[in-house]
Design a protein around this motif. Structure first.
Motif, PDB file in Angstrom:
ATOM      1  N   ASN A  51     -17.235   6.856  19.192  1.00 47.49           N
ATOM      2  CA  ASN A  51     -18.092   5.460  19.752  1.00 47.49           C
ATOM      3  C   ASN A  51     -16.983   4.660  20.029  1.00 47.49           C
ATOM      4  O   ASN A  51     -17.622   3.475  18.463  1.00 47.49           O
ATOM      5  CB  ASN A  51     -19.807   5.721  20.417  1.00 47.49           C
ATOM      6  N   LEU A  52     -16.367   3.889  21.032  1.00 41.62           N
ATOM      7  CA  LEU A  52     -15.863   2.510  21.296  1.00 41.62           C
ATOM      8  C   LEU A  52     -16.584   1.376  20.533  1.00 41.62           C
ATOM      9  O   LEU A  52     -16.145   0.560  19.918  1.00 41.62           O
ATOM     10  CB  LEU A  52     -14.545   2.385  21.619  1.00 41.62           C
ATOM     11  N   LYS A  53     -18.139   1.404  21.489  1.00 44.84           N
ATOM     12  CA  LYS A  53     -18.627   0.233  21.243  1.00 44.84           C
ATOM     13  C   LYS A  53     -19.291   0.140  20.010  1.00 44.84           C
ATOM     14  O   LYS A  53     -20.314  -1.014  19.854  1.00 44.84           O
ATOM     15  CB  LYS A  53     -19.624   0.867  22.811  1.00 44.84           C
ATOM     16  N   GLN A  54     -19.126   1.105  18.710  1.00 45.50           N
ATOM     17  CA  GLN A  54     -19.585   0.909  17.828  1.00 45.50           C
ATOM     18  C   GLN A  54     -18.913   0.448  16.777  1.00 45.50           C
ATOM     19  O   GLN A  54     -18.949   0.251  16.039  1.00 45.50           O
ATOM     20  CB  GLN A  54     -20.110   2.409  17.278  1.00 45.50           C
ATOM     21  N   VAL A  55     -17.429   0.133  16.893  1.00 46.91           N
ATOM     22  CA  VAL A  55     -16.752   0.212  15.839  1.00 46.91           C
ATOM     23  C   VAL A  55     -16.902  -2.173  16.202  1.00 46.91           C
ATOM     24  O   VAL A  55     -17.240  -2.300  16.744  1.00 46.91           O
ATOM     25  CB  VAL A  55     -14.811   0.141  17.303  1.00 46.91           C
ATOM     26  N   GLU A  56     -16.713  -1.763  14.862  1.00 48.93           N
ATOM     27  CA  GLU A  56     -16.718  -3.379  14.227  1.00 48.93           C
ATOM     28  C   GLU A  56     -15.851  -3.288  13.280  1.00 48.93           C
ATOM     29  O   GLU A  56     -15.699  -5.284  13.751  1.00 48.93           O
ATOM     30  CB  GLU A  56     -17.753  -3.669  13.536  1.00 48.93           C
ATOM     31  N   GLU A  57     -14.858  -3.234  12.982  1.00 49.34           N
ATOM     32  CA  GLU A  57     -13.561  -3.554  11.885  1.00 49.34           C
ATOM     33  C   GLU A  57     -12.787  -2.965  12.149  1.00 49.34           C
ATOM     34  O   GLU A  57     -13.237  -1.762  11.972  1.00 49.34           O
ATOM     35  CB  GLU A  57     -14.055  -4.235  10.662  1.00 49.34           C
ATOM     36  N   MET A  58     -11.811  -2.635  11.972  1.00 50.20           N
ATOM     37  CA  MET A  58      -9.932  -1.640  11.508  1.00 50.20           C
ATOM     38  C   MET A  58      -9.552  -2.397  10.808  1.00 50.20           C
ATOM     39  O   MET A  58      -8.823  -2.822  10.523  1.00 50.20           O
ATOM     40  CB  MET A  58      -9.531  -1.496  13.002  1.00 50.20           C
ATOM     41  N   THR A  59      -9.267  -1.509   9.634  1.00 46.06           N
ATOM     42  CA  THR A  59      -8.287  -2.112   8.226  1.00 46.06           C
ATOM     43  C   THR A  59      -7.294  -0.936   8.176  1.00 46.06           C
ATOM     44  O   THR A  59      -7.896   0.282   8.308  1.00 46.06           O
ATOM     45  CB  THR A  59      -9.599  -2.053   7.134  1.00 46.06           C
ATOM     46  N   PRO A  60      -6.557  -1.799   7.016  1.00 44.52           N
ATOM     47  CA  PRO A  60      -5.268  -0.735   7.283  1.00 44.52           C
ATOM     48  C   PRO A  60      -5.752  -0.321   5.879  1.00 44.52           C
ATOM     49  O   PRO A  60      -6.265  -0.008   4.966  1.00 44.52           O
ATOM     50  CB  PRO A  60      -4.347  -1.616   6.670  1.00 44.52           C
ATOM     51  N   ARG A  87      -7.249   0.229  23.596  1.00 45.46           N
ATOM     52  CA  ARG A  87      -8.193   0.051  24.053  1.00 45.46           C
ATOM     53  C   ARG A  87      -9.365  -0.826  23.523  1.00 45.46           C
ATOM     54  O   ARG A  87     -10.229  -0.716  24.182  1.00 45.46           O
ATOM     55  CB  ARG A  87      -9.021   1.684  23.999  1.00 45.46           C
ATOM     56  N   LEU A  88      -9.649  -1.045  22.599  1.00 45.62           N
ATOM     57  CA  LEU A  88     -10.820  -1.857  21.555  1.00 45.62           C
ATOM     58  C   LEU A  88     -10.095  -3.316  22.364  1.00 45.62           C
ATOM     59  O   LEU A  88     -11.134  -4.139  22.359  1.00 45.62           O
ATOM     60  CB  LEU A  88     -10.634  -2.107  20.270  1.00 45.62           C
ATOM     61  N   GLU A  89      -9.007  -3.548  22.392  1.00 43.07           N
ATOM     62  CA  GLU A  89      -8.698  -5.468  22.548  1.00 43.07           C
ATOM     63  C   GLU A  89      -9.139  -5.796  24.261  1.00 43.07           C
ATOM     64  O   GLU A  89      -8.806  -4.945  24.473  1.00 43.07           O
ATOM     65  CB  GLU A  89      -7.140  -5.615  21.897  1.00 43.07           C
ATOM     66  N   ILE A  90      -9.196  -6.521  24.566  1.00 41.19           N
ATOM     67  CA  ILE A  90      -9.288  -7.424  25.917  1.00 41.19           C
ATOM     68  C   ILE A  90      -8.025  -7.312  26.210  1.00 41.19           C
ATOM     69  O   ILE A  90      -7.450  -8.311  25.878  1.00 41.19           O
ATOM     70  CB  ILE A  90      -9.944  -8.378  25.891  1.00 41.19           C
ATOM     71  N   VAL A 139     -23.727   2.571  10.062  1.00 46.68           N
ATOM     72  CA  VAL A 139     -22.607   2.935   9.823  1.00 46.68           C
ATOM     73  C   VAL A 139     -21.833   2.704   8.690  1.00 46.68           C
ATOM     74  O   VAL A 139     -21.010   2.368   8.456  1.00 46.68           O
ATOM     75  CB  VAL A 139     -21.741   4.114  10.525  1.00 46.68           C
ATOM     76  N   LYS A 140     -22.350   3.907   6.903  1.00 45.19           N
ATOM     77  CA  LYS A 140     -22.006   3.662   5.915  1.00 45.19           C
ATOM     78  C   LYS A 140     -20.592   4.332   6.091  1.00 45.19           C
ATOM     79  O   LYS A 140     -19.239   3.390   5.200  1.00 45.19           O
ATOM     80  CB  LYS A 140     -22.530   4.141   5.198  1.00 45.19           C
ATOM     81  N   GLU A 141     -20.420   5.286   6.489  1.00 43.58           N
ATOM     82  CA  GLU A 141     -18.956   5.929   6.140  1.00 43.58           C
ATOM     83  C   GLU A 141     -17.668   5.311   6.960  1.00 43.58           C
ATOM     84  O   GLU A 141     -18.318   4.740   8.119  1.00 43.58           O
ATOM     85  CB  GLU A 141     -19.015   7.287   7.104  1.00 43.58           C
ATOM     86  N   HIS A 179       0.043   4.884   4.537  1.00 46.56           N
ATOM     87  CA  HIS A 179       1.102   5.287   5.161  1.00 46.56           C
ATOM     88  C   HIS A 179       1.249   5.127   7.433  1.00 46.56           C
ATOM     89  O   HIS A 179       1.357   5.929   7.998  1.00 46.56           O
ATOM     90  CB  HIS A 179       1.035   6.716   5.374  1.00 46.56           C
ATOM     91  N   GLY A 180       0.244   3.775   7.554  1.00 46.04           N
ATOM     92  CA  GLY A 180       0.061   3.561   8.411  1.00 46.04           C
ATOM     93  C   GLY A 180      -0.683   3.337   9.292  1.00 46.04           C
ATOM     94  O   GLY A 180      -1.275   3.397  10.635  1.00 46.04           O
ATOM     95  N   ALA A 181      -1.940   4.609   8.725  1.00 48.65           N
ATOM     96  CA  ALA A 181      -3.047   4.855   9.494  1.00 48.65           C
ATOM     97  C   ALA A 181      -4.015   3.545   9.247  1.00 48.65           C
ATOM     98  O   ALA A 181      -3.910   2.427   7.479  1.00 48.65           O
ATOM     99  CB  ALA A 181      -3.868   6.282   8.205  1.00 48.65           C
ATOM    100  N   TYR A 182      -4.868   4.115   9.431  1.00 47.28           N
ATOM    101  CA  TYR A 182      -6.501   3.061   9.453  1.00 47.28           C
ATOM    102  C   TYR A 182      -7.742   3.382   9.063  1.00 47.28           C
ATOM    103  O   TYR A 182      -7.464   4.414   9.214  1.00 47.28           O
ATOM    104  CB  TYR A 182      -6.338   2.133  10.546  1.00 47.28           C
ATOM    105  N   GLN A 183      -8.829   2.541   8.922  1.00 44.29           N
ATOM    106  CA  GLN A 183      -9.922   2.862   8.772  1.00 44.29           C
ATOM    107  C   GLN A 183     -10.366   1.933   9.399  1.00 44.29           C
ATOM    108  O   GLN A 183     -10.776   0.960   9.894  1.00 44.29           O
ATOM    109  CB  GLN A 183     -10.572   3.013   7.549  1.00 44.29           C
ATOM    110  N   LEU A 184     -12.168   2.406  10.278  1.00 37.44           N
ATOM    111  CA  LEU A 184     -12.259   2.165  11.074  1.00 37.44           C
ATOM    112  C   LEU A 184     -14.330   2.126  10.630  1.00 37.44           C
ATOM    113  O   LEU A 184     -14.788   2.709   9.796  1.00 37.44           O
ATOM    114  CB  LEU A 184     -13.298   2.902  12.201  1.00 37.44           C
ATOM    115  N   LYS A 185     -14.644   1.208  10.446  1.00 42.80           N
ATOM    116  CA  LYS A 185     -15.501   0.584  10.183  1.00 42.80           C
ATOM    117  C   LYS A 185     -16.630   0.331  11.540  1.00 42.80           C
ATOM    118  O   LYS A 185     -16.635  -0.368  11.954  1.00 42.80           O
ATOM    119  CB  LYS A 185     -15.823  -0.812   9.972  1.00 42.80           C
TER     120      LYS A 185
END
Length: 249
Positions: free
Chosen positions: A207-216, A246-249, A229-231, A219-225
């Motif tokens: 759910n994109l409305k729950q996304v707070e951070e995106m960190t590297p 999708r996330l940015e204005i 949500v702990k995971e 190999h070019g992949a990222y993780q979402l906080k």
């Protein structure tokens, strides 16, 4: 409220089989089980009186079998759609000779029932268009059916944090609670297309409305906080650019 519900009659001489079908159909808010019958004779009376849209019909019921009943009701003004639900695979050819939509085997499998449901929906919609009625639509029903133990819950998409595939099971996370749903991720992705969800990985929808951070990550992949949500949720490198758009204005 779901309009144009599909009205279903369950016909089987085994109470357990009727109970199992009723339970499975409860997960579809656009389907309404309007009655049950344990014999072909009782079923014929209820078909004439209730005029169901569809039947889940057993074949071997002791007296008159389901195939004979299916032939008899072809003479009615309104013939319901038929799904044969039986323990006997050998009758499949005969079943489709009476224009059965589907043929599901006991013990019932959720995927088989889901396929039968889709065929009934399609036929019901086509019939409505042919008769000049407002066609059936499964859009806008609003909630996703999920299960916790034996209880079926209906969750508003806004309440979902993320969805992921765990082996052969699809799990839905909402407010820290974990639920199970019968849908595959590709089915859920299609259902939630009009909502704020995004496929970040072959095994995750967020759910994109729950996304707070995106960190590297690597190999070019990222993780979402996500909020509350702990995971952390993986983002495959193939999805990163599209996700940022999708996330940015």
């Amino acid at each position: 409220m779901v309009k144009n519900k599909i009205r279903v009659l369950l016909i089987d001489d085994e109470p357990f089989s009727r109970d199992e079908l009723r339970h499975l159909l409860l997960t579809y808010p656009d389907f309404n089980v309007i009655g049950e019958a344990q014999s072909a004779e009782e079923a014929l009376e209820k078909i004439i009186h209730l005029e169901p849209d569809a039947l889940f019909l057993d074949i071997e019921m002791g007296d008159k079998n389901g195939l004979e009943l299916a032939c008899t009701i072809q003479k009615l003004k309104k013939v319901p759609f038929i799904v044969f639900a039986t323990a006997y695979p050998d009758f499949a050819v005969k079943a489709f000779r009476v224009d059965a939509l589907d043929y599901v085997l006991k013990p019932f499998d959720e995927e088989q029932i889901f396929d039968a449901i889709k065929r009934i929906r399609k036929a019901f919609s086509a019939e409505g268009e042919q008769n000049g009625k407002r066609p059936y639509s499964n859009e806008g029903l609003g909630k996703l059916a999920v299960q916790e133990d034996e209880t079926i819950h209906y969750i508003d998409p806004k309440e979902i944090d993320y969805i992921y595939r765990d082996g052969n099971v699809t799990k839905v996370i909402s407010h820290g609670k974990e639920f199970v749903t019968r849908y595959l991720l590709k089915d859920i992705e299609e259902k939630l297309a009009d909502h704020s969800f995004f496929r970040t990985h072959k095994g995750f929808i967020v759910n994109l409305k729950q996304v707070e951070e995106m960190t590297p990550w690597f190999h070019g992949a990222y993780q979402l906080k996500l909020l509350n949500v702990k995971e952390e949720i993986p983002v495959s490198r193939h999805y990163v650019k599209k996700l940022r758009l999708r996330l940015e204005i």
